[in-house]
Scaffold this motif. Structure first.
Motif, short mmCIF file in Angstrom:
data_model
loop_
_atom_site.label_atom_id
_atom_site.label_comp_id
_atom_site.label_asym_id
_atom_site.label_seq_id
_atom_site.Cartn_x
_atom_site.Cartn_y
_atom_site.Cartn_z
N THR A 2 17.02 8.17 -9.18
CA THR A 2 18.23 8.70 -9.82
C THR A 2 19.26 9.20 -8.81
O THR A 2 20.37 9.56 -9.20
N ALA A 3 18.93 9.20 -7.52
CA ALA A 3 19.80 9.85 -6.53
C ALA A 3 21.03 9.04 -6.13
O ALA A 3 21.96 9.60 -5.55
N LEU A 4 21.05 7.73 -6.41
CA LEU A 4 22.17 6.91 -5.96
C LEU A 4 23.49 7.38 -6.56
O LEU A 4 23.51 7.99 -7.63
N SER A 37 0.81 -1.23 0.00
CA SER A 37 0.00 0.00 0.00
C SER A 37 0.84 1.27 0.00
O SER A 37 0.29 2.37 0.08
N ARG A 38 2.16 1.14 -0.10
CA ARG A 38 3.03 2.33 -0.06
C ARG A 38 3.78 2.51 -1.37
O ARG A 38 4.17 1.53 -2.02
N ALA A 39 3.98 3.78 -1.73
CA ALA A 39 4.83 4.12 -2.87
C ALA A 39 6.12 4.69 -2.30
O ALA A 39 6.10 5.67 -1.55
N CYS A 40 7.26 4.09 -2.62
CA CYS A 40 8.53 4.56 -2.07
C CYS A 40 9.70 4.00 -2.88
O CYS A 40 9.55 3.02 -3.62
N PHE A 41 10.85 4.64 -2.72
CA PHE A 41 12.09 4.12 -3.28
C PHE A 41 12.94 3.62 -2.13
O PHE A 41 13.14 4.33 -1.14
N ILE A 42 13.45 2.39 -2.22
CA ILE A 42 14.26 1.79 -1.17
C ILE A 42 15.71 1.73 -1.66
O ILE A 42 16.07 0.86 -2.47
N PRO A 43 16.56 2.65 -1.20
CA PRO A 43 17.94 2.72 -1.69
C PRO A 43 18.73 1.43 -1.51
O PRO A 43 19.49 1.03 -2.41
N LYS A 44 18.60 0.77 -0.36
CA LYS A 44 19.38 -0.44 -0.10
C LYS A 44 19.07 -1.55 -1.09
O LYS A 44 19.95 -2.35 -1.44
N LEU A 45 17.85 -1.61 -1.53
CA LEU A 45 17.45 -2.63 -2.51
C LEU A 45 17.51 -2.11 -3.94
O LEU A 45 17.43 -2.89 -4.89
N ASP A 46 17.65 -0.78 -4.08
CA ASP A 46 17.60 -0.14 -5.38
C ASP A 46 16.31 -0.50 -6.10
O ASP A 46 16.32 -0.87 -7.28
N HIS A 76 25.95 6.12 -8.24
CA HIS A 76 26.34 5.77 -9.60
C HIS A 76 25.38 6.34 -10.64
O HIS A 76 25.53 6.09 -11.85
N ARG A 77 24.40 7.12 -10.17
CA ARG A 77 23.50 7.81 -11.09
C ARG A 77 23.74 9.33 -10.97
O ARG A 77 24.67 9.84 -11.57
N CYS A 78 22.93 10.02 -10.19
CA CYS A 78 23.11 11.47 -10.08
C CYS A 78 23.75 11.91 -8.76
O CYS A 78 24.04 13.09 -8.58
N ASP A 79 23.94 10.99 -7.84
CA ASP A 79 24.68 11.23 -6.60
C ASP A 79 24.12 12.38 -5.77
O ASP A 79 24.78 13.40 -5.58
N ARG A 80 22.88 12.21 -5.27
CA ARG A 80 22.29 13.19 -4.35
C ARG A 80 22.23 12.58 -2.95
O ARG A 80 22.28 11.36 -2.77
N ASP A 81 22.08 13.44 -1.96
CA ASP A 81 22.07 13.01 -0.56
C ASP A 81 20.71 12.41 -0.20
O ASP A 81 19.69 13.10 -0.23
N LEU A 82 20.71 11.12 0.16
CA LEU A 82 19.48 10.45 0.59
C LEU A 82 19.52 10.10 2.07
O LEU A 82 18.71 9.31 2.55
N SER A 83 20.45 10.72 2.81
CA SER A 83 20.64 10.35 4.21
C SER A 83 19.67 11.05 5.16
O SER A 83 19.55 10.66 6.32
N GLY A 84 19.01 12.09 4.68
CA GLY A 84 18.17 12.88 5.57
C GLY A 84 16.92 12.15 6.03
O GLY A 84 16.30 11.40 5.28
N ARG A 85 16.56 12.35 7.30
CA ARG A 85 15.33 11.80 7.84
C ARG A 85 14.23 12.84 7.75
O ARG A 85 14.49 14.03 7.59
#
Length: 281
Positions: A200-202, A157-166, A204-213
């Motif tokens: 695209t943030a990872l 039921s959720r829409a999200c991107f999971i960085p660890k699983l890509d 090896h792609r565009c390299d943006r910060d995904l660390s923020g909570r």
């Protein structure tokens, strides 16, 4: 005393902040047709798309056509008395002296130049409505998404991107409901394009910060990038959209970021543009 220099970064940021605040927490990204220049027929890009969307929403303009005073005059139209200009920004590269260690060196720098423009709703005498210059058209949105090779998992039921699983996780298509202004399909694609921008943030792609909570400026900035990316893609692919249900949750944090840094919206628009370039490639 010299006239105070016009700050286009501050001006556009103030306009966007004012539009959000005027909405009393209900403001939504203005999803309109892509703004087009009256003279060239070309689509505006980057932060100018967002700036002109906001101006159109705030002032109630229905047209997507914009131009300078002279460009409208060349079309035989005239700006009505009392009409106020909106502003777009262009960057010009110039050489500046930069002495280092006693030696004169020339360096090239980018300077922002503000240009006043007017909407077609502000002019009289326009007899011919130009057609936008031909641009690359993606007839099949599914094909565009497939070519990115992003892994999309449907279920839950959720829409999200999971960085660890890509992986992008999306509810099933039939879980999306329509509204008075959008179909279930439009709601599905606007959400997916938001998550695809996150993808695209990872590094090896565009390299943006995904660390923020949630609640941090880093989080708010990435959400703003994703929302702009989705907005630009929806306009480019001509998809009408359903605003995201979690939009209001981070709207206040957008304001904090925009008020703290007048260049934040330019940075976000630039990062969203990089994401779109990657996705197109």
């Amino acid at each position: 005393m010299s006239k105070e220099r016009f700050d286009i970064h501050q001006h556009l940021t103030d306009r966007i902040v004012a539009a959000i605040e005027a909405g009393a927490g209900q403001w939504q990204m203005p999803w309109h047709r892509h703004p087009v220049n009256i003279a060239s027929g070309n689509k505006y890009r980057g932060v100018n798309v967002l700036g002109l969307w906001v101006e159109a929403q705030v002032n109630g303009y229905g047209s997507h056509l914009w131009g300078t005073f002279r460009q409208w005059a060349d079309k035989g139209a005239s700006i009505r008395r009392g009409q106020k200009a909106s502003y777009v920004v262009f960057y010009k590269e110039i050489e500046v002296d930069s002495p280092e260690d006693g030696e004169d060196e020339c360096k090239r720098r980018l300077f922002a130049r503000a240009t006043p423009v007017f909407n077609a709703d502000q002019v009289d005498g326009l007899t011919e409505v130009p057609v936008a210059a031909p641009v690359e058209e993606l007839q099949d949105v599914d094909g565009f998404i497939s070519r990115t090779e992003a892994k999309i998992v449907h279920g839950g039921s959720r829409a999200c991107f999971i960085p660890k699983l890509d992986e992008i996780h999306m509810p099933p298509r039939d879980a999306f409901t329509g509204s008075a202004s959008s179909t279930p399909t439009e709601a599905y694609y606007s959400t997916l394009l938001h998550e695809l921008t996150h993808w695209t943030a990872l590094p090896h792609r565009c390299d943006r910060d995904l660390s923020g909570r949630f609640g941090t400026e880093a989080y708010a900035m990435e959400e703003l990038v994703a929302e702009l990316g989705a907005a630009f893609l929806c306009a480019e692919l001509e998809i009408a959209v359903e605003p995201r249900t979690d939009h209001a949750q981070y709207l206040a944090h957008w304001l904090n970021v925009l008020k703290a840094d007048k260049r934040a919206i330019f940075t976000a628009a630039s990062k969203a543009g990089e994401a779109l370039t990657f996705l197109r490639g």
